[in-house]
Design a protein around this motif. Structure first.
Motif, PDB file in Angstrom:
ATOM      1  N   PRO A 108       0.846  -1.201   0.000  1.00  0.00           N
ATOM      2  CA  PRO A 108       0.000   0.000   0.000  1.00  0.00           C
ATOM      3  C   PRO A 108       0.880   1.251   0.000  1.00  0.00           C
ATOM      4  CG  PRO A 108       0.101  -0.926   2.193  1.00  0.00           C
ATOM      5  CD  PRO A 108       0.868  -1.866   1.299  1.00  0.00           C
ATOM      6  N   PHE A 109       0.349   2.343  -0.550  1.00  0.00           N
ATOM      7  CA  PHE A 109       1.036   3.629  -0.453  1.00  0.00           C
ATOM      8  C   PHE A 109       0.006   4.745  -0.496  1.00  0.00           C
ATOM      9  CE2 PHE A 109       0.681   3.463  -5.031  1.00  0.00           C
ATOM     10  CZ  PHE A 109       0.655   4.791  -5.454  1.00  0.00           C
ATOM     11  N   THR A 110       0.393   5.899   0.018  1.00  0.00           N
ATOM     12  CA  THR A 110      -0.464   7.074   0.036  1.00  0.00           C
ATOM     13  C   THR A 110       0.091   8.091  -0.943  1.00  0.00           C
ATOM     14  OG1 THR A 110      -1.025   6.718   2.355  1.00  0.00           O
ATOM     15  CG2 THR A 110      -1.411   8.918   1.474  1.00  0.00           C
ATOM     16  N   ALA A 111      -0.735   8.503  -1.888  1.00  0.00           N
ATOM     17  CA  ALA A 111      -0.367   9.548  -2.834  1.00  0.00           C
ATOM     18  C   ALA A 111      -0.782  10.881  -2.228  1.00  0.00           C
ATOM     19  CB  ALA A 111      -1.052   9.328  -4.178  1.00  0.00           C
ATOM     20  N   ALA A 112       0.188  11.567  -1.625  1.00  0.00           N
ATOM     21  CA  ALA A 112      -0.056  12.848  -0.974  1.00  0.00           C
ATOM     22  C   ALA A 112       0.637  13.942  -1.772  1.00  0.00           C
ATOM     23  CB  ALA A 112       0.461  12.820   0.458  1.00  0.00           C
ATOM     24  N   PRO A 113      -0.141  14.825  -2.416  1.00  0.00           N
ATOM     25  CA  PRO A 113       0.450  15.868  -3.249  1.00  0.00           C
ATOM     26  C   PRO A 113       1.456  16.700  -2.455  1.00  0.00           C
ATOM     27  CG  PRO A 113      -1.909  15.810  -3.531  1.00  0.00           C
ATOM     28  CD  PRO A 113      -1.579  14.904  -2.383  1.00  0.00           C
ATOM     29  N   PRO A 114       2.462  17.216  -3.104  1.00  0.00           N
ATOM     30  CA  PRO A 114       2.621  17.196  -4.561  1.00  0.00           C
ATOM     31  C   PRO A 114       3.419  16.003  -5.067  1.00  0.00           C
ATOM     32  CG  PRO A 114       4.246  18.664  -3.610  1.00  0.00           C
ATOM     33  CD  PRO A 114       3.412  18.135  -2.464  1.00  0.00           C
ATOM     34  N   HIS A 115       4.145  15.273  -4.182  1.00  0.00           N
ATOM     35  CA  HIS A 115       5.085  14.277  -4.679  1.00  0.00           C
ATOM     36  C   HIS A 115       5.285  13.178  -3.646  1.00  0.00           C
ATOM     37  CE1 HIS A 115       9.190  12.731  -5.546  1.00  0.00           C
ATOM     38  NE2 HIS A 115       8.778  12.855  -6.797  1.00  0.00           N
ATOM     39  N   VAL A 116       5.444  11.950  -4.130  1.00  0.00           N
ATOM     40  CA  VAL A 116       5.832  10.836  -3.259  1.00  0.00           C
ATOM     41  C   VAL A 116       6.879  10.012  -4.010  1.00  0.00           C
ATOM     42  CG1 VAL A 116       3.989   9.252  -4.003  1.00  0.00           C
ATOM     43  CG2 VAL A 116       5.003   8.976  -1.766  1.00  0.00           C
ATOM     44  N   ARG A 117       7.869   9.542  -3.279  1.00  0.00           N
ATOM     45  CA  ARG A 117       8.934   8.719  -3.891  1.00  0.00           C
ATOM     46  C   ARG A 117       8.867   7.335  -3.274  1.00  0.00           C
ATOM     47  NH1 ARG A 117      12.891   8.464  -7.254  1.00  0.00           N
ATOM     48  NH2 ARG A 117      14.880   7.507  -6.752  1.00  0.00           N
ATOM     49  N   LEU A 118       8.870   6.298  -4.133  1.00  0.00           N
ATOM     50  CA  LEU A 118       8.801   4.912  -3.686  1.00  0.00           C
ATOM     51  C   LEU A 118      10.078   4.169  -4.076  1.00  0.00           C
ATOM     52  CD1 LEU A 118       5.184   4.056  -4.927  1.00  0.00           C
ATOM     53  CD2 LEU A 118       5.872   4.788  -2.633  1.00  0.00           C
ATOM     54  N   ARG A 119      10.465   3.243  -3.235  1.00  0.00           N
ATOM     55  CA  ARG A 119      11.556   2.316  -3.582  1.00  0.00           C
ATOM     56  C   ARG A 119      10.961   0.918  -3.467  1.00  0.00           C
ATOM     57  NH1 ARG A 119      16.866   1.912  -4.435  1.00  0.00           N
ATOM     58  NH2 ARG A 119      17.891  -0.040  -3.864  1.00  0.00           N
ATOM     59  N   ILE A 120      10.944   0.222  -4.588  1.00  0.00           N
ATOM     60  CA  ILE A 120      10.379  -1.129  -4.626  1.00  0.00           C
ATOM     61  C   ILE A 120      11.539  -2.108  -4.688  1.00  0.00           C
ATOM     62  CG2 ILE A 120       8.957  -2.731  -5.936  1.00  0.00           C
ATOM     63  CD1 ILE A 120       7.351  -0.272  -6.888  1.00  0.00           C
ATOM     64  N   GLN A 121      11.707  -2.864  -3.626  1.00  0.00           N
ATOM     65  CA  GLN A 121      12.778  -3.862  -3.547  1.00  0.00           C
ATOM     66  C   GLN A 121      12.121  -5.224  -3.776  1.00  0.00           C
ATOM     67  OE1 GLN A 121      15.900  -2.599  -2.139  1.00  0.00           O
ATOM     68  NE2 GLN A 121      17.003  -4.447  -2.640  1.00  0.00           N
ATOM     69  N   LEU A 122      12.399  -5.816  -4.932  1.00  0.00           N
ATOM     70  CA  LEU A 122      11.801  -7.099  -5.263  1.00  0.00           C
ATOM     71  C   LEU A 122      12.532  -8.218  -4.532  1.00  0.00           C
ATOM     72  CD1 LEU A 122      11.200  -6.693  -9.089  1.00  0.00           C
ATOM     73  CD2 LEU A 122       9.598  -6.340  -7.219  1.00  0.00           C
ATOM     74  N   GLY A 123      11.774  -9.261  -4.206  1.00  0.00           N
ATOM     75  CA  GLY A 123      12.359 -10.435  -3.566  1.00  0.00           C
ATOM     76  C   GLY A 123      12.725 -11.486  -4.597  1.00  0.00           C
ATOM     77  N   SER A 124      13.494 -12.457  -4.144  1.00  0.00           N
ATOM     78  CA  SER A 124      13.873 -13.572  -5.029  1.00  0.00           C
ATOM     79  C   SER A 124      12.656 -14.421  -5.319  1.00  0.00           C
ATOM     80  CB  SER A 124      14.947 -14.427  -4.369  1.00  0.00           C
ATOM     81  OG  SER A 124      16.096 -13.659  -4.137  1.00  0.00           O
ATOM     82  N   ASP A 125      12.568 -14.887  -6.541  1.00  0.00           N
ATOM     83  CA  ASP A 125      11.488 -15.791  -6.928  1.00  0.00           C
ATOM     84  C   ASP A 125      11.850 -17.177  -6.409  1.00  0.00           C
ATOM     85  OD1 ASP A 125       9.072 -16.347  -8.044  1.00  0.00           O
ATOM     86  OD2 ASP A 125       9.784 -16.411 -10.105  1.00  0.00           O
ATOM     87  N   PRO A 126      10.946 -17.825  -5.692  1.00  0.00           N
ATOM     88  CA  PRO A 126      11.271 -19.172  -5.207  1.00  0.00           C
ATOM     89  C   PRO A 126      11.494 -20.121  -6.381  1.00  0.00           C
ATOM     90  CG  PRO A 126       8.970 -18.637  -4.774  1.00  0.00           C
ATOM     91  CD  PRO A 126       9.606 -17.423  -5.350  1.00  0.00           C
TER      92      PRO A 126
END
Length: 135
Positions: A108-126
């Motif tokens: 989940p994330f909250t889009a709060a104006p004017p800007h939001v920065r996300l870092r998506i760290q993917l996990g290893s695929d089993p």
């Protein structure tokens, strides 16, 4: 040329005053919306592998909190920086990221104006499980 009647002069004065007020409104603001009430949020970020290196190709989906409505879908190919950018209306969302060879990321994330920065760290695929009866 005849001088305008009193009622005509009053009407001209009222129309002139209304024009001045309208022009002042154009120069001073955006009409009836306060300046700090912008309802869109720029979402930027990066998609990274478990070791932190950027992933160049991935798919993003932004879903409503109940996950029934797709708000935005984007496919990124060959972007070495692993970066993304898009805009959504302010609100609560779930972001889903898929990349070949990695586990699906949902958060989940909250889009709060004017800007939001996300870092998506993917996990290893089993590792894939062998089919039943395979040797």
């Amino acid at each position: 040329m005849d001088e305008p009647k009193y009622s005509q002069r009053v009407l001209i004065w009222i129309l002139g005053a209304a024009a001045v007020v309208a022009l002042a409104g154009l120069f001073l603001g955006r009409g009836d919306l306060p300046a700090d009430e912008d309802s869109t949020c720029e979402v930027t970020g990066i998609v990274a592998a478990p070791n932190g290196t950027p992933i160049a190709s991935f798919e993003l989906a932004v879903l409503s909190p109940d996950r029934k409505t797709t708000i935005r879908r984007e496919t990124v190919r060959r972007r070495e920086s692993g970066s993304f950018a898009f805009s959504v209306p302010k609100g609560e969302y779930t972001i889903v990221c898929r990349a070949q060879g990695y586990a699906v990321h949902e958060a989940p994330f909250t889009a709060a104006p004017p800007h939001v920065r996300l870092r998506i760290q993917l996990g290893s695929d089993p590792p894939a499980q062998p089919a039943h009866g395979a040797k």
